[in-house]
Write an enzyme that holds these catalytic residues in place. Structure first.
Site, PDB file in Angstrom:
ATOM      1  N   ASN A  25     -10.039  -0.676  -0.215  1.00 44.24           N
ATOM      2  CA  ASN A  25      -8.762  -0.181  -0.263  1.00 44.24           C
ATOM      3  C   ASN A  25      -7.695  -0.892  -1.273  1.00 44.24           C
ATOM      4  O   ASN A  25      -8.610  -2.089  -1.163  1.00 44.24           O
ATOM      5  CB  ASN A  25      -8.301  -0.841   1.444  1.00 44.24           C
ATOM      6  CG  ASN A  25      -6.550  -0.760   1.343  1.00 44.24           C
ATOM      7  OD1 ASN A  25      -5.594  -1.140  -0.058  1.00 44.24           O
ATOM      8  ND2 ASN A  25      -6.081  -1.604   2.739  1.00 44.24           N
ATOM      9  N   CYS A  49       0.896  -1.408   0.071  1.00 46.30           N
ATOM     10  CA  CYS A  49      -0.077  -0.222   0.334  1.00 46.30           C
ATOM     11  C   CYS A  49       1.027   1.104   0.206  1.00 46.30           C
ATOM     12  O   CYS A  49       0.193   2.153  -0.059  1.00 46.30           O
ATOM     13  CB  CYS A  49      -0.972   0.669   1.565  1.00 46.30           C
ATOM     14  SG  CYS A  49      -2.332  -1.755   1.520  1.00 46.30           S
ATOM     15  N   HIS A  65      -3.036   7.436   1.909  1.00 43.49           N
ATOM     16  CA  HIS A  65      -4.042   6.096   1.683  1.00 43.49           C
ATOM     17  C   HIS A  65      -5.099   5.097   2.356  1.00 43.49           C
ATOM     18  O   HIS A  65      -5.423   5.964   3.763  1.00 43.49           O
ATOM     19  CB  HIS A  65      -2.440   5.233   1.547  1.00 43.49           C
ATOM     20  CG  HIS A  65      -3.474   3.120   1.597  1.00 43.49           C
ATOM     21  ND1 HIS A  65      -3.906   3.169   0.879  1.00 43.49           N
ATOM     22  CD2 HIS A  65      -3.054   2.414   2.834  1.00 43.49           C
ATOM     23  CE1 HIS A  65      -3.982   1.893   0.694  1.00 43.49           C
ATOM     24  NE2 HIS A  65      -3.717   1.434   2.273  1.00 43.49           N
TER      25      HIS A  65
HETATM   26  N1  COA Z   1     -18.941  -8.933  10.576  1.00 47.59           N
HETATM   27  C1  COA Z   1     -18.722  -8.787  11.362  1.00 47.59           C
HETATM   28  N2  COA Z   1     -18.116  -8.830  11.989  1.00 47.59           N
HETATM   29  C2  COA Z   1     -16.889  -8.979  12.164  1.00 47.59           C
HETATM   30  C3  COA Z   1     -16.431  -9.031  11.195  1.00 47.59           C
HETATM   31  C4  COA Z   1     -17.078  -8.167  10.378  1.00 47.59           C
HETATM   32  N3  COA Z   1     -16.643  -8.452   8.660  1.00 47.59           N
HETATM   33  N4  COA Z   1     -14.796  -8.796  11.228  1.00 47.59           N
HETATM   34  C5  COA Z   1     -14.877  -8.620  12.715  1.00 47.59           C
HETATM   35  N5  COA Z   1     -16.005  -9.284  13.427  1.00 47.59           N
HETATM   36  C6  COA Z   1     -16.277  -9.629  14.916  1.00 47.59           C
HETATM   37  C7  COA Z   1     -15.070  -9.553  15.508  1.00 47.59           C
HETATM   38  O1  COA Z   1     -14.988 -11.056  15.563  1.00 47.59           O
HETATM   39  C8  COA Z   1     -15.168  -9.384  16.813  1.00 47.59           C
HETATM   40  O2  COA Z   1     -16.380  -9.329  17.558  1.00 47.59           O
HETATM   41  P1  COA Z   1     -16.324  -9.822  18.957  1.00 47.59           P
HETATM   42  O3  COA Z   1     -16.440  -8.724  19.813  1.00 47.59           O
HETATM   43  O4  COA Z   1     -17.534 -10.953  19.719  1.00 47.59           O
HETATM   44  O5  COA Z   1     -14.521 -11.223  19.276  1.00 47.59           O
HETATM   45  C9  COA Z   1     -16.417  -7.937  16.254  1.00 47.59           C
HETATM   46  O6  COA Z   1     -16.957  -7.847  15.195  1.00 47.59           O
HETATM   47  C10 COA Z   1     -14.618  -6.943  16.427  1.00 47.59           C
HETATM   48  O7  COA Z   1     -13.744  -7.369  15.544  1.00 47.59           O
HETATM   49  P2  COA Z   1     -12.163  -6.771  16.089  1.00 47.59           P
HETATM   50  O8  COA Z   1     -11.261  -6.884  14.955  1.00 47.59           O
HETATM   51  O9  COA Z   1     -11.845  -5.940  16.968  1.00 47.59           O
HETATM   52  O10 COA Z   1     -12.787  -5.374  14.952  1.00 47.59           O
HETATM   53  P3  COA Z   1     -12.146  -3.295  14.276  1.00 47.59           P
HETATM   54  O11 COA Z   1     -13.147  -2.917  15.063  1.00 47.59           O
HETATM   55  O12 COA Z   1     -10.626  -3.576  14.757  1.00 47.59           O
HETATM   56  O13 COA Z   1     -12.290  -3.763  12.848  1.00 47.59           O
HETATM   57  C11 COA Z   1     -10.772  -3.915  10.841  1.00 47.59           C
HETATM   58  C12 COA Z   1     -11.104  -4.375  12.215  1.00 47.59           C
HETATM   59  C13 COA Z   1      -9.676  -5.023   9.970  1.00 47.59           C
HETATM   60  C14 COA Z   1     -11.727  -3.616  10.530  1.00 47.59           C
HETATM   61  C15 COA Z   1      -9.230  -3.480  11.278  1.00 47.59           C
HETATM   62  O14 COA Z   1      -8.772  -3.575  12.305  1.00 47.59           O
HETATM   63  C16 COA Z   1      -9.183  -2.254  10.354  1.00 47.59           C
HETATM   64  O15 COA Z   1      -8.850  -1.734   9.901  1.00 47.59           O
HETATM   65  N6  COA Z   1      -7.223  -2.601  10.265  1.00 47.59           N
HETATM   66  C17 COA Z   1      -6.997  -2.056  10.000  1.00 47.59           C
HETATM   67  C18 COA Z   1      -6.538  -2.878   8.434  1.00 47.59           C
HETATM   68  C19 COA Z   1      -5.849  -2.493   7.232  1.00 47.59           C
HETATM   69  O16 COA Z   1      -5.411  -1.420   7.441  1.00 47.59           O
HETATM   70  N7  COA Z   1      -5.116  -3.293   6.310  1.00 47.59           N
HETATM   71  C20 COA Z   1      -4.090  -2.738   5.548  1.00 47.59           C
HETATM   72  C21 COA Z   1      -3.453  -2.109   5.896  1.00 47.59           C
HETATM   73  S1  COA Z   1      -2.528  -1.102   4.174  1.00 47.59           S
END
Ligand code: COA
Length: 321
Positions: free
Chosen positions: A278, A112, A248
């Protein structure tokens, strides 16, 4: 000499997958995806829309926007982690498709952060007067690297391409700050899809993008403001002078957090992730192209571009429009 952006272009695949569609593929829902990421839909490349096809279309529209002919281009760099072929490289394929017969072409992989690093690389060539005109592309078919059964990742990514045309100019500004943290590489990975011939299995899980979302999130919200501050200090630029911060597009919450940590208004941080998800190396040039076509930039405007991603790597560049 500085490479000034004199044209922008992009190509977005026609097919749209909205959050509702994904909710029939994995256990997720529109509300969760919008709330946690800001994404409403993403574009998915069709069979004909290969990475090179999209890259060439983006390059063509950027050249039209610049009022330049393909034969005038000295250098093409395509940033991609999802080339259709390992060889020939995507940029050589672009050269063939657009007829940039005089260009030297190579690809660059820094996930990215790829577009930003490609732009920096071109600036070095143009600054040394080795080349005078360059087309820098970010192009991705991330749908090929996405595990559509993994709700932790599949909601995030999309396909598309963006490009800019650079021309060497004695006036203008371009300064970069970049960093890489290879020791943190395991939080965002994808292994080559090629297996030795003797391995008989279906596609292995590690050949899809795998991510520790929380770690990537923490990395982005701490390092991006840090590197932007470093850039502003290095260039002795008051943040009040920055017209736009083009980040980004990985997650709208990341962009909001960076703006807050820098004490800046969100209106300086344009966001288009709702429509594309993304798109990795393509996200910055797609956003640049959208803003350019809306007439958001005036000559002399100062922009900060900031990228971050797998590697891990991150960086920010200051440029004068
Ligand atoms: N739909 C519904 N629920 C989901 C889910 C989805 N797609 N993905 C995860 N969950 C659930 C989890 O199981 C968790 O449930 P629980 O509380 O019962 O355990 C809850 O939602 C929260 O999950 P969590 O992983 O803590 O969510 P988050 O707020 O961290 O968001 C991302 C997850 C991936 C969106 C976030 O971490 C993110 O954007 N990270 C950066 C990723 C990125 O930018 N990558 C590329 C970089 S270039």
């Amino acid at each position: 000499m500085v490479g000034k952006i004199i044209g922008t272009g992009s190509y977005i695949p026609e097919q749209i997958w909205d959050n509702e569609k994904l909710s029939h593929m994995v256990d997720t829902n529109d509300e969760w995806i919008r709330e946690r990421t800001g994404i409403a839909r993403r574009h998915i490349a069709g069979e004909e829309e290969t990475t090179a096809y999209m890259a060439a279309k983006a390059a063509e529209t950027a050249l039209q926007n610049a009022g330049m002919k393909a034969a005038e281009v000295d250098l093409i760099i395509a940033a991609t982690i999802s080339p259709g072929e390992i060889m020939p490289c995507t940029s050589c394929e672009v050269q063939k498709r657009i007829g940039a017969v005089n260009a030297t072409c190579f690809d660059l992989n820094s996930a990215c952060t790829g577009f930003l690093f490609a732009l920096n690389t071109a600036q070095a060539y143009l600054g040394q007067e080795i080349y005078h005109t360059a087309v820098i592309i970010g192009a991705e078919s991330l749908s090929h690297l996405t595990n559509w059964e993994d709700r932790g990742t599949c909601i995030l990514f999309g396909d598309g391409a963006g490009a800019v045309v650079l021309k060497a100019s004695p006036e203008g500004r371009y300064t970069q700050v970049t960093h890489s943290s290879g020791e943190k590489g395991s939080v965002l990975t994808c292994t080559s899809r090629n297996q030795p011939k003797y391995v008989e299995n279906s596609r292995a899980p590690e050949t899809y993008m795998q991510m520790d979302g929380k770690e990537v999130f923490k990395f982005a919200v701490s390092k991006v403001p840090e590197v932007i501050r470093e850039l502003l200090e290095k260039t002795e630029t008051d943040s009040g002078k920055i017209h736009r911060y083009i980040l980004h597009q990985a997650n709208e919450r990341i962009v909001k957090s960076v703006a807050k940590r820098l004490g800046e208004e969100m209106e300086k941080f344009p966001v288009n992730i709702a429509d594309y998800g993304n798109t990795s190396s393509a996200s910055i040039p797609i956003l640049l192209d959208e803003l350019n076509r809306k007439g958001d930039f005036s000559q002399g405007d100062l922009l900060v571009l900031a990228g971050f991603g797998a590697g891990l790597s991150y960086g920010a560049s200051l440029l004068e429009w």
